[in-house]
Structures are given as structure tokens and as C-alpha cells.
Design an enzyme around this catalytic site. Structure first.
Site, PDB file in Angstrom:
ATOM      1  N   SER A  13      14.637   1.909   1.621  1.00 50.39           N
ATOM      2  CA  SER A  13      14.390   2.307   3.094  1.00 50.39           C
ATOM      3  C   SER A  13      13.634   1.172   3.735  1.00 50.39           C
ATOM      4  CB  SER A  13      13.517   3.542   2.924  1.00 50.39           C
ATOM      5  OG  SER A  13      12.284   3.195   1.971  1.00 50.39           O
ATOM      6  N   TRP A  14      12.669   0.396   2.966  1.00 50.39           N
ATOM      7  CA  TRP A  14      11.936  -0.852   3.638  1.00 50.39           C
ATOM      8  C   TRP A  14      13.116  -1.806   4.011  1.00 50.39           C
ATOM      9  CZ3 TRP A  14       9.494  -2.484   7.409  1.00 50.39           C
ATOM     10  CH2 TRP A  14       8.684  -3.472   7.361  1.00 50.39           C
ATOM     11  N   ARG A  35      24.708  -1.021  -5.306  1.00 52.68           N
ATOM     12  CA  ARG A  35      25.622  -0.055  -5.359  1.00 52.68           C
ATOM     13  C   ARG A  35      26.630  -0.370  -4.423  1.00 52.68           C
ATOM     14  NH1 ARG A  35      23.275   5.580  -4.748  1.00 52.68           N
ATOM     15  NH2 ARG A  35      21.633   4.305  -3.700  1.00 52.68           N
ATOM     16  N   TYR A  51      18.744   6.565   2.548  1.00 50.71           N
ATOM     17  CA  TYR A  51      17.483   6.014   2.597  1.00 50.71           C
ATOM     18  C   TYR A  51      16.803   6.374   4.194  1.00 50.71           C
ATOM     19  CZ  TYR A  51      17.566   3.662  -1.908  1.00 50.71           C
ATOM     20  OH  TYR A  51      17.707   3.666  -3.372  1.00 50.71           O
ATOM     21  N   LYS A 108       5.050  -4.744  -2.902  1.00 52.08           N
ATOM     22  CA  LYS A 108       3.594  -4.533  -2.958  1.00 52.08           C
ATOM     23  C   LYS A 108       3.184  -4.268  -4.360  1.00 52.08           C
ATOM     24  CE  LYS A 108       3.248  -3.838   2.123  1.00 52.08           C
ATOM     25  NZ  LYS A 108       2.781  -2.733   3.049  1.00 52.08           N
ATOM     26  N   LYS A 193      -3.723  -0.559  -1.624  1.00 52.45           N
ATOM     27  CA  LYS A 193      -3.522   0.715  -0.875  1.00 52.45           C
ATOM     28  C   LYS A 193      -2.693   1.843  -1.403  1.00 52.45           C
ATOM     29  CE  LYS A 193       0.607  -0.043   0.668  1.00 52.45           C
ATOM     30  NZ  LYS A 193       1.774   0.677   1.184  1.00 52.45           N
ATOM     31  N   ASP A 246      -3.006  -1.047   6.811  1.00 54.65           N
ATOM     32  CA  ASP A 246      -2.139  -0.439   5.704  1.00 54.65           C
ATOM     33  C   ASP A 246      -2.626   0.650   4.919  1.00 54.65           C
ATOM     34  OD1 ASP A 246       0.473  -0.319   4.431  1.00 54.65           O
ATOM     35  OD2 ASP A 246       0.031  -2.108   3.186  1.00 54.65           O
ATOM     36  N   THR A 250      -0.863   4.462   4.958  1.00 54.38           N
ATOM     37  CA  THR A 250      -0.495   5.026   3.665  1.00 54.38           C
ATOM     38  C   THR A 250      -1.111   6.212   3.110  1.00 54.38           C
ATOM     39  OG1 THR A 250       0.097   2.675   3.143  1.00 54.38           O
ATOM     40  CG2 THR A 250       0.451   4.059   1.358  1.00 54.38           C
ATOM     41  N   SER A 256       4.298   8.998   3.330  1.00 57.25           N
ATOM     42  CA  SER A 256       4.081   8.051   2.469  1.00 57.25           C
ATOM     43  C   SER A 256       4.350   8.461   1.017  1.00 57.25           C
ATOM     44  CB  SER A 256       2.541   7.574   2.384  1.00 57.25           C
ATOM     45  OG  SER A 256       2.044   7.057   1.186  1.00 57.25           O
ATOM     46  N   VAL A 282       9.179   6.788  -8.864  1.00 54.81           N
ATOM     47  CA  VAL A 282       7.807   6.891  -9.189  1.00 54.81           C
ATOM     48  C   VAL A 282       7.222   5.947  -7.971  1.00 54.81           C
ATOM     49  CG1 VAL A 282       6.164   5.850 -10.732  1.00 54.81           C
ATOM     50  CG2 VAL A 282       8.266   6.902 -11.679  1.00 54.81           C
TER      51      VAL A 282
END
Length: 336
Positions: A13-14, A35, A51, A108, A193, A246, A250, A256, A282
Site C-alpha cells: 500500500s505505501w 507477484r 492494497y 520503518k 511510533k 507520525d 498512527t 493504522s 503482522v
């Protein structure tokens, strides 16, 4: 230093959102997806519905599952894979990286085992100075930015010219990037965060309200700043986008993953159950609470919220009990 051709390695997604940001800023973007079917969807349909459902990607974005093809001719390479898999992925890509390309990190976290920040992992594997890696941080919930809701970020690099080059390559009508030279502070803010967001989610799952949330955010920021100060970060960084910015996004948003994961734990679900509920992924904070805890202990920094999240996620402690222990800690001055 001008960047026109950018490769984004990772199609989550990001990574996909950042590719859109770059394309909307007029850059030519090639994405690498693990993929083949995801690469084909991005290339042919201009979507990545797994996503970012409902988001149309610009025509300047294309994709492939061939890393060598994706990296050919790139002036900047954006690493958009999870923190704990960065080392393995980058090792496979190392020989393909264009010599003069600017390396940009979206990950991150703090690596388990080595306790290295992501720029340090990149520096080690790619054979560059870690301070020359451009680190992206800030309140950047991918789905909001993909919908072109106004947002800002900070691009940190000791080589300010590189940070400026990536800043200029991503600046558009809805995304405002700033620069910073404090790589350590920006990376620690981004990693910690996620752990604090777990605690805020747990508080929500236990039925607590705004006072509890504000307390966790504020005290979480305090322990993050203590660690940062010990490791040489600029304290002002934690008052900026990579710190409080941030952290608030989050900890407060239902978008989030870390907050959502923590809320499920607060409601009594196990880590395995929470993982299944969020689609099998996870949350970064679950792994980071372990590595950040070890890093803090190694330099003698007290991080009680991080320690509490470790005990819940890795030792099975009940969230309500760990919350009571946090409240019952020895009284002290706010800034001690």
C-alpha cells in the site's frame, strides 16, 4: 541533482501510494512487484486493488516482476518492503542497483538481531554510507494519500542535496515534503511510533478514552525522545513530522494497522488471531517492540511502554494487567 526516473521496489500500500505521489509530481515510475499478477494489474489496469481498492494509478506508473528490468536506468531507487525483510531483499538486488542512484527508504523499524536502523542495513548491503540514504517519514497513512488528501512528510539525509532532489521529485498539489539532516531521529520516530500505536489500540480495545490515549501518545513520545537523544538525534526532530506528526496519525487512525492490531489484542484476541483478522500481516510494531526494547536496554534507556508491548506480544501478558503495572510505576518528575 535532478531525479526523473524512479524505481519503487515493493508494491504494497505505501509503495504503491508513493509511486503515485512521484508520478503525480511528473516523474516516470517503474514498480517491482513480487507477484507477476500484481505487476500485470498495475501495468495493464493501472490499479492495485489488493492494497488500494478503488484507486486509479497515473499513466506514468508501470510495473514488472523482473527486478533487473525495473532497476535499469533508475536515478532513484525507493525501497518499499517491510523492515524485517529488507536485508534479504536488498541482498538479492544489490548487484542490480545503478551506481549513481539515490537510495530511498520507506521502511520503518529496527532490525531484529543486529538492532540496526533501516539506513544502516541499506548502507551495509549496498556498500554506501548510511547517512547518504534518504529516509522518508511522517504522518503518511497510505490510503488517505492515495485519495489525494493533503499530507506532508520529511525526507532526511545527511547529504542535503540528495534529500532536496527527492523532495523536488515528489512535491505535488496534495503532498508536501520537507527536508531534514537528522537521519537517526527520523528513523527512530518512525520505528517507535508503531509500538506506541499498539498501546493506543490496546487502550481502545479495553474501552478507555481520550485521556488515556493522550497520555500514551505523550509518554510514548517522551521515551522515544530519550532513546533518540542517547543515540545522537536532534530533540527538535521529535516535535516535527517524523515525531509527533507520525505518532498522532498512527495512534489515532483506524487506518493504522498497528492501532487496529493493538485494539484486537485489547479485546482479548491472541497475536495469531489478530494477525488473521488484519489479513495475515503482522503489524510492524509487534516485531519492533522486541528490537527497540533490546536497543534501549543496550544503551541504558528506560522505555516502559515499549517494554509493556513486548510482554503482551511476546510473553502473553494480559493487556489490562500490563496497563495497571504502567500506572503503578514509581512516581517521578515528568522530564526525568
Amino acid at each position: 541533482m535532478t531525479v526523473q526516473s524512479v524505481t519503487v521496489l515493493g508494491a504494497g500500500s505505501w509503495g504503491t501510494t508513493f509511486a503515485k505521489v512521484l508520478a503525480d509530481a511528473g516523474r516516470d515510475v517503474t514498480m517491482w512487484a513480487r507477484r507477476p499478477e500484481v505487476a500485470a494489474e498495475i501495468r495493464e489496469e493501472h490499479t492495485n486493488n489488493g492494497y488500494l481498492p478503488g484507486v486509479v494509478l497515473p499513466g506514468r506508473v508501470t510495473a514488472t516482476d523482473d527486478a533487473a528490468l525495473a532497476l535499469d536506468g533508475a536515478q532513484a531507487v525507493v525501497l518499499a518492503v517491510p523492515s524485517q525483510s529488507l536485508r534479504a531483499n536488498l541482498t538479492a538486488w544489490r548487484s542490480l542497483l545503478p551506481r549513481e542512484a539515490i537510495l530511498v527508504s520507506l521502511a520503518k523499524g529496527v532490525e531484529l538481531g543486529t538492532l540496526k536502523r533501516m539506513s544502516e542495513v541499506i548502507g551495509e548491503i549496498a556498500g554506501v554510507r548510511s547517512d547518504d540514504v534518504v529516509v522518508v517519514s511522517g504522518p503518511n497513512l497510505a490510503k488517505e494519500i492515495a485519495r489525494q488528501q493533503p499530507a506532508a512528510a520529511v525526507f532526511a539525509c545527511a547529504d542535503h542535496d540528495k534529500a532536496v532532489a527527492v523532495q523536488q521529485a515528489s512535491f505535488n498539489s496534495y503532498f508536501r515534503p520537507y527536508t531534514n539532516t537528522d537521519v537517526v531521529g527520523c528513523e527512530l520516530g518512525g520505528a517507535c511510533k508503531n509500538v506506541i500505536a499498539l498501546s493506543c489500540g490496546m487502550a481502545a480495545g479495553l474501552g478507555f478514552g481520550a485521556n488515556t490515549m493522550a497520555t500514551l501518545i505523550t509518554r510514548g513520545l517522551a521515551e522515544t525522545a530519550r532513546l533518540g537523544s542517547k543515540l545522537g538525534a536532534d530533540p527538535l526532530t521529535f516535535a516535527g513530522l517524523a515525531g509527533v506528526g507520525d505518532l498522532v496519525a498512527t495512534c489515532a487512525s483506524p487506518l493504522s494497522r498497528n492501532r487496529t492490531f493493538g485494539e484486537l489484542l485489547g479485546r482479548g484476541e491472541t497475536v495469531a488471531m489478530a494477525q488473521q483478522a488484519v489479513g495475515g500481516q503482522v503489524a510492524e510494531g509487534v516485531m519492533s517492540c522486541q528490537s527497540i526494547r533490546e536497543l534501549a536496554r543496550g544503551v541504558g534507556v528506560d522505555m516502559p511502554i515499549t517494554d509493556a508491548m513486548f510482554r503482551v506480544c511476546h510473553e502473553g501478558m494480559n493487556p489490562a494487567r500490563v496497563g495497571a503495572e504502567l500506572l503503578g510505576r514509581q512516581q517521578k518528575h515528568e522530564w526525568s
